[in-house]
Design a protein around this motif. Structure first.
Motif, PDB file in Angstrom:
ATOM      1  N   GLY A  85       0.840  -1.223  -0.082  1.00 41.01           N
ATOM      2  CA  GLY A  85      -0.077  -0.105  -0.079  1.00 41.01           C
ATOM      3  C   GLY A  85       0.705   1.300  -0.125  1.00 41.01           C
ATOM      4  N   VAL A  86       2.131   1.319   0.742  1.00 39.57           N
ATOM      5  CA  VAL A  86       2.866   2.644   0.739  1.00 39.57           C
ATOM      6  C   VAL A  86       3.363   2.536  -0.478  1.00 39.57           C
ATOM      7  N   SER A  87       3.917   1.468  -1.131  1.00 44.45           N
ATOM      8  CA  SER A  87       4.720   1.708  -2.416  1.00 44.45           C
ATOM      9  C   SER A  87       3.940   2.044  -3.507  1.00 44.45           C
ATOM     10  N   GLU A  88       2.370   1.586  -3.532  1.00 47.38           N
ATOM     11  CA  GLU A  88       1.533   2.020  -4.450  1.00 47.38           C
ATOM     12  C   GLU A  88       1.349   3.617  -4.503  1.00 47.38           C
ATOM     13  N   VAL A  89       1.286   4.005  -3.224  1.00 43.29           N
ATOM     14  CA  VAL A  89       1.068   5.542  -3.048  1.00 43.29           C
ATOM     15  C   VAL A  89       2.290   6.316  -3.588  1.00 43.29           C
ATOM     16  N   ALA A  90       3.514   5.857  -3.102  1.00 43.68           N
ATOM     17  CA  ALA A  90       4.768   6.535  -3.510  1.00 43.68           C
ATOM     18  C   ALA A  90       4.887   6.489  -5.048  1.00 43.68           C
ATOM     19  N   ASN A 294      -7.382  -4.971   6.810  1.00 48.56           N
ATOM     20  CA  ASN A 294      -7.261  -4.113   5.678  1.00 48.56           C
ATOM     21  C   ASN A 294      -5.805  -3.633   5.572  1.00 48.56           C
ATOM     22  N   MET A 295      -4.764  -4.648   5.605  1.00 51.21           N
ATOM     23  CA  MET A 295      -3.280  -4.305   5.562  1.00 51.21           C
ATOM     24  C   MET A 295      -2.898  -3.154   4.493  1.00 51.21           C
ATOM     25  N   HIS A 296      -3.335  -3.664   3.286  1.00 48.34           N
ATOM     26  CA  HIS A 296      -2.983  -2.830   2.051  1.00 48.34           C
ATOM     27  C   HIS A 296      -3.683  -1.277   2.255  1.00 48.34           C
ATOM     28  N   GLU A 297      -4.797  -1.186   2.753  1.00 55.89           N
ATOM     29  CA  GLU A 297      -5.503  -0.132   3.019  1.00 55.89           C
ATOM     30  C   GLU A 297      -4.581   0.867   4.125  1.00 55.89           C
ATOM     31  N   LEU A 298      -4.284   0.197   5.196  1.00 53.50           N
ATOM     32  CA  LEU A 298      -3.334   0.892   6.181  1.00 53.50           C
ATOM     33  C   LEU A 298      -2.057   1.508   5.642  1.00 53.50           C
ATOM     34  N   GLY A 299      -1.516   0.776   4.517  1.00 54.46           N
ATOM     35  CA  GLY A 299      -0.250   1.451   3.977  1.00 54.46           C
ATOM     36  C   GLY A 299      -0.629   2.340   3.203  1.00 54.46           C
ATOM     37  N   VAL A 300      -1.623   2.414   2.347  1.00 49.75           N
ATOM     38  CA  VAL A 300      -2.094   3.644   1.541  1.00 49.75           C
ATOM     39  C   VAL A 300      -2.463   4.745   2.338  1.00 49.75           C
ATOM     40  N   ARG A 301      -3.079   4.793   3.476  1.00 50.02           N
ATOM     41  CA  ARG A 301      -3.455   5.759   4.240  1.00 50.02           C
ATOM     42  C   ARG A 301      -2.260   6.489   5.004  1.00 50.02           C
ATOM     43  N   CYS A 302      -1.266   5.615   5.290  1.00 46.91           N
ATOM     44  CA  CYS A 302      -0.195   6.194   5.841  1.00 46.91           C
ATOM     45  C   CYS A 302       0.704   6.811   5.142  1.00 46.91           C
ATOM     46  N   ALA A 303       0.664   6.350   3.667  1.00 45.86           N
ATOM     47  CA  ALA A 303       1.671   7.036   2.878  1.00 45.86           C
ATOM     48  C   ALA A 303       0.891   8.490   2.380  1.00 45.86           C
TER      49      ALA A 303
END
Length: 341
Positions: A85-90, A294-303
């Motif tokens: 999720g983080v990498s997707e947003v980055a 919703n682990m992926h969404e957690l990463g998206v929101r953090c980024a």
């Protein structure tokens, strides 16, 4: 190797205009940007990010601070899903992601990354009461977002699940299935995520008129071996639990291995519920009932929160709660109970 002057000559603009295009300045027309980008591609020009950072005061990178004690980062699938999720947003924002895996003191690592301007912002993993890293980041007013909630009133943005309510929901599910002796397999007891989940577990017991038994609460580490050892302790009790809530699927897998080695049939003799709902949960035998966070969404929101801080330069602090869902499969015995009912 092409230089910025070569790009400027080919695009028929000044070198300063090329620099502004590279920094995505709004002062440059779209037509000029198009010509410069075509020249960049034709000459295969790659800017020196370190030199550009000196001009723009930006590194074009965000850092992820991995505490030296968090050895589960590279083996627990939760973090791989979160990182996706983080990498997707980055990627969408053209930003690099830097992992800090230094074995040094965390505060020293933060100082090097912040004062050395190695990244534009930090993502922090987990926290505990009196966490010095949160205080250090807050004191320096450096863009940062925490995965989890801060234990203390520190001004920092964070993204989390409602872990208290999620653990309450999972425990109540086991109670509704008729269990009265329910064990808890948690991570390190000082971590906020463990504190919140054990709180939800206890609250559900108390609401059902069941007095929590400290002997049924086992703290371990978020690895399969931790779940294995913790379950061995629980099943060695003369008045053992008939069900166990594991605060991580990997802990649950270790617990299931221990129960199988001891000859317990699951879920008939021992029901298990996990946490996170990693992809392997449905492949377990029996398929693992788990709290989907919703682990992926957690990463998206953090980024997204971190990049918003960086882009606006705003010291405003925000928090977000990502929804959870109890995914019922076979390890808890609910399907068997439904058939028998």
């Amino acid at each position: 190797m092409a230089t910025i002057k070569d790009v400027a000559r080919l695009a028929n603009v000044s070198p300063s205009t090329v620099s502004r295009v590279l920094s995505n300045s709004s002062r440059i027309s779209e037509e000029t940007k198009r010509r410069v980008r075509e020249a960049l591609e034709q000459l295969d020009y790659h800017p020196n990010v370190f030199a550009r950072g000196l001009v723009t005061n930006s590194t074009g990178a965000i850092g992820i601070l991995i505490p030296p004690s968090m050895n589960q980062f590279f083996v627990n699938p939760f973090f791989a899903e979160w990182m996706s999720g983080v990498s997707e947003v980055a990627r969408e924002h053209g930003v690099d992601t830097v992992l800090s895996t230094s074995a040094r003191d965390e505060e020293e690592v933060v100082d090097r990354m912040v004062r050395g301007r190695r990244v534009d912002g930090l993502l922090l993993l987990g926290t505990r009461p009196g966490d010095p890293v949160l205080r250090r980041v807050s004191d320096q007013k450096f863009p940062a977002v925490l995965l989890g909630r801060p234990a203390d009133p520190v001004p920092v943005s964070w993204v989390n699940n409602d872990n208290v309510q999620a653990a309450h929901c999972a425990t109540k599910h086991l109670i509704d299935l008729g269990h009265r002796r329910i064990g808890f397999l948690g991570g390190a007891s000082e971590m906020v995520v463990t504190i919140d989940r054990v709180t939800g577990y206890r609250n559900a017991l108390l609401e059902a008129g069941i007095e929590p038994d400290p002997r049924l609460e086992v703290s371990s580490f978020f690895l399969e071996q931790g779940g294995y050892l913790g379950m061995m302790r629980l099943l060695a009790m003369s008045d053992r639990p008939t069900a166990v809530l594991a605060s991580d699927d990997v802990l649950a897998f270790g617990g299931m291995r221990a129960a199988a080695e001891l000859g317990f049939r699951m879920p008939d003799e021992l029901a298990i519920v996990g946490f996170n709902d990693i992809r392997l949960a449905e492949l377990a035998n029996p398929a693992l009932t788990s709290v989907r966070v919703n682990m992926h969404e957690l990463g998206v929101r953090c980024a997204e929160l971190l990049l918003k801080q960086i882009e606006t330069g705003s010291p405003a602090y925000n928090s977000e709660i990502v929804d959870f869902e109890l995914v019922i499969r076979y390890s808890c015995g609910a399907h068997a109970a439904a058939r028998n009912g």
